[in-house]
Scaffold this motif. Structure first.
Motif, PDB file in Angstrom:
ATOM      1  N   SER A  79      81.925  42.532   2.349  1.00  0.00           N
ATOM      2  CA  SER A  79      81.394  42.697   1.232  1.00  0.00           C
ATOM      3  C   SER A  79      82.375  42.019   0.137  1.00  0.00           C
ATOM      4  CB  SER A  79      82.296  43.905   1.233  1.00  0.00           C
ATOM      5  OG  SER A  79      81.978  45.013   1.943  1.00  0.00           O
ATOM      6  N   PHE A  80      81.342  41.836  -0.897  1.00  0.00           N
ATOM      7  CA  PHE A  80      81.600  40.382  -1.695  1.00  0.00           C
ATOM      8  C   PHE A  80      81.163  41.057  -2.915  1.00  0.00           C
ATOM      9  CE2 PHE A  80      80.054  38.196   2.381  1.00  0.00           C
ATOM     10  CZ  PHE A  80      80.872  36.732   1.828  1.00  0.00           C
ATOM     11  N   TYR A 144      86.463  51.989  -2.361  1.00  0.00           N
ATOM     12  CA  TYR A 144      85.804  52.016  -1.851  1.00  0.00           C
ATOM     13  C   TYR A 144      85.721  50.217  -0.574  1.00  0.00           C
ATOM     14  CZ  TYR A 144      81.740  48.630   0.796  1.00  0.00           C
ATOM     15  OH  TYR A 144      81.139  47.355   1.487  1.00  0.00           O
ATOM     16  N   MET A 145      86.261  49.646  -1.225  1.00  0.00           N
ATOM     17  CA  MET A 145      87.320  48.842  -0.286  1.00  0.00           C
ATOM     18  C   MET A 145      88.540  49.361   0.613  1.00  0.00           C
ATOM     19  SD  MET A 145      86.580  45.979  -1.536  1.00  0.00           S
ATOM     20  CE  MET A 145      87.821  44.366  -1.355  1.00  0.00           C
ATOM     21  N   GLN A 149      88.969  49.588   5.393  1.00  0.00           N
ATOM     22  CA  GLN A 149      89.998  48.869   5.869  1.00  0.00           C
ATOM     23  C   GLN A 149      90.603  49.899   6.585  1.00  0.00           C
ATOM     24  OE1 GLN A 149      94.318  47.751   3.443  1.00  0.00           O
ATOM     25  NE2 GLN A 149      93.077  45.785   5.284  1.00  0.00           N
ATOM     26  N   ALA A 150      90.317  51.281   6.018  1.00  0.00           N
ATOM     27  CA  ALA A 150      90.589  52.620   6.759  1.00  0.00           C
ATOM     28  C   ALA A 150      89.679  52.168   7.605  1.00  0.00           C
ATOM     29  CB  ALA A 150      90.866  53.680   5.746  1.00  0.00           C
ATOM     30  N   ASP A 151      88.452  52.050   8.059  1.00  0.00           N
ATOM     31  CA  ASP A 151      87.378  52.076   9.042  1.00  0.00           C
ATOM     32  C   ASP A 151      87.955  50.964   9.754  1.00  0.00           C
ATOM     33  OD1 ASP A 151      85.732  54.024   8.665  1.00  0.00           O
ATOM     34  OD2 ASP A 151      83.930  52.739   9.313  1.00  0.00           O
ATOM     35  N   CYS A 152      88.548  49.695   9.336  1.00  0.00           N
ATOM     36  CA  CYS A 152      88.896  48.440  10.328  1.00  0.00           C
ATOM     37  C   CYS A 152      89.740  49.578  11.069  1.00  0.00           C
ATOM     38  CB  CYS A 152      89.211  47.505   9.370  1.00  0.00           C
ATOM     39  SG  CYS A 152      90.466  46.108  10.117  1.00  0.00           S
ATOM     40  N   HIS A 153      90.804  50.269  10.762  1.00  0.00           N
ATOM     41  CA  HIS A 153      92.168  50.450  11.617  1.00  0.00           C
ATOM     42  C   HIS A 153      92.036  51.930  12.827  1.00  0.00           C
ATOM     43  CE1 HIS A 153      95.828  52.162  12.322  1.00  0.00           C
ATOM     44  NE2 HIS A 153      95.286  53.861  11.836  1.00  0.00           N
ATOM     45  N   ILE A 154      90.812  52.575  11.622  1.00  0.00           N
ATOM     46  CA  ILE A 154      90.357  53.889  12.745  1.00  0.00           C
ATOM     47  C   ILE A 154      89.791  52.849  14.257  1.00  0.00           C
ATOM     48  CG2 ILE A 154      89.038  55.667  13.260  1.00  0.00           C
ATOM     49  CD1 ILE A 154      89.421  56.551   9.892  1.00  0.00           C
TER      50      ILE A 154
END
Length: 288
Positions: A79-80, A144-145, A149-154
């Protein structure tokens, strides 16, 4: 260009200007990357070479396009972020998205051999799609950010446990999936630790937190006031002269672009880097 009787076709172009005074996020995703991972035998659950390649391509995009304020990536997505005052390409969605996607893809393919020296690319080549989304407030942007990042951890906790069950537990995919059905984060941590002596907290930060790309200025003491309110104090972005805009662009170009693996959900990350929300270049750190 001289006028001709064919010029009327320009009238079929539809305007696609993004909403003014909003944060713009261009998010790109790999197309068919499940097949690509299989084709090039990416390591499961994380292939450090593939992640480093994604980060190198993202760093090149942020370096080449100084209007980007920050980028965040995990797996095959990035995401940019463009500041709400950004006027690049007159905020045309098609131009912003196509520029980010094409630049990222070009560098991804160009840098492939640096990260996979023994595995040359062959058709079909890697490609990415993209979309642009507007977020009206700093809080929306940060949420959003934080979501990414929460999705990354899960996802990483699940994938780490899933592949451990397969590689070290002797299960197949369906058995591992069934075994993990209904488990919570604490359950997965317990499975990893009690069965396989894996402390998830000791896993590399890049796997747990993803990657953040931004320009590196001197850190400051965080402002104790509400960060979203501070950044959104101005209802309209201040108008800059062309000279001011060019000077700030040059300042950004001088800053070092870094890739790090930090917590971007907490206030500290944003409070110590006010340039990310203000869009005002910070102070270049002294070279040591």
């Amino acid at each position: 260009m001289a006028n001709s009787r064919f010029e009327y076709v320009k009238n079929f172009e539809q305007p696609d200007h993004l909403l003014p005074n909003t944060w713009v996020v261009v998010r790109i995703d790999g197309r068919g990357f499940t097949k690509l991972c299989t084709k090039y035998n990416f390591e499961k659950p994380n292939d450090r070479r593939a992640l480093d390649l994604m980060n190198a391509a993202a760093k090149a995009v942020v370096t080449e396009i100084p209007e980007t304020t920050i980028a965040y990536g995990v797996s095959d997505e990035y995401s940019f972020v463009f500041h709400k005052s950004c006027t690049l390409f007159e905020r045309r969605a098609s131009k912003l998205v196509s520029t980010i996607v094409s630049t990222f893809t070009a560098y991804y393919i160009h840098l492939w051999s640096s990260h996979f020296p023994d595995t040359p690319l062959s058709a079909p080549l890697p490609s990415f799609d993209g979309r642009a989304v507007c977020y009206p407030s700093v809080q929306n942007l940060r949420d959003y950010m934080s979501w990414r990042q929460a999705d990354c951890h899960i996802n990483n906790l699940y994938n780490t446990t899933f592949w451990t069950l397969i590689k070290r537990g002797g299960m197949d995919g369906k058995e591992a999936e069934k075994f993990l059905a209904g488990t919570l984060a604490a359950d997965k941590n317990e499975i990893l630790f009690s069965k396989y002596q894996i402390n998830y907290n000791n896993e590399p930060e890049i796997f747990k937190k993803g990657s953040v790309v931004f320009r590196d200025y001197e850190l400051v003491e965080p402002d104790n006031r509400d960060l979203a309110k501070v950044a959104d104090d101005a209802a309209e972005p201040p108008q800059q002269s062309r000279t001011q805009a060019e000077n700030e662009k040059k300042q950004r170009a001088k800053a070092r672009v870094v890739v790090d693996h930090l917590d971007i959900i907490k206030d500290d990350f944003w409070g110590r880097r006010p340039w990310l929300l203000s869009n005002k270049p910070g102070k270049i750190p002294k070279q040591t």
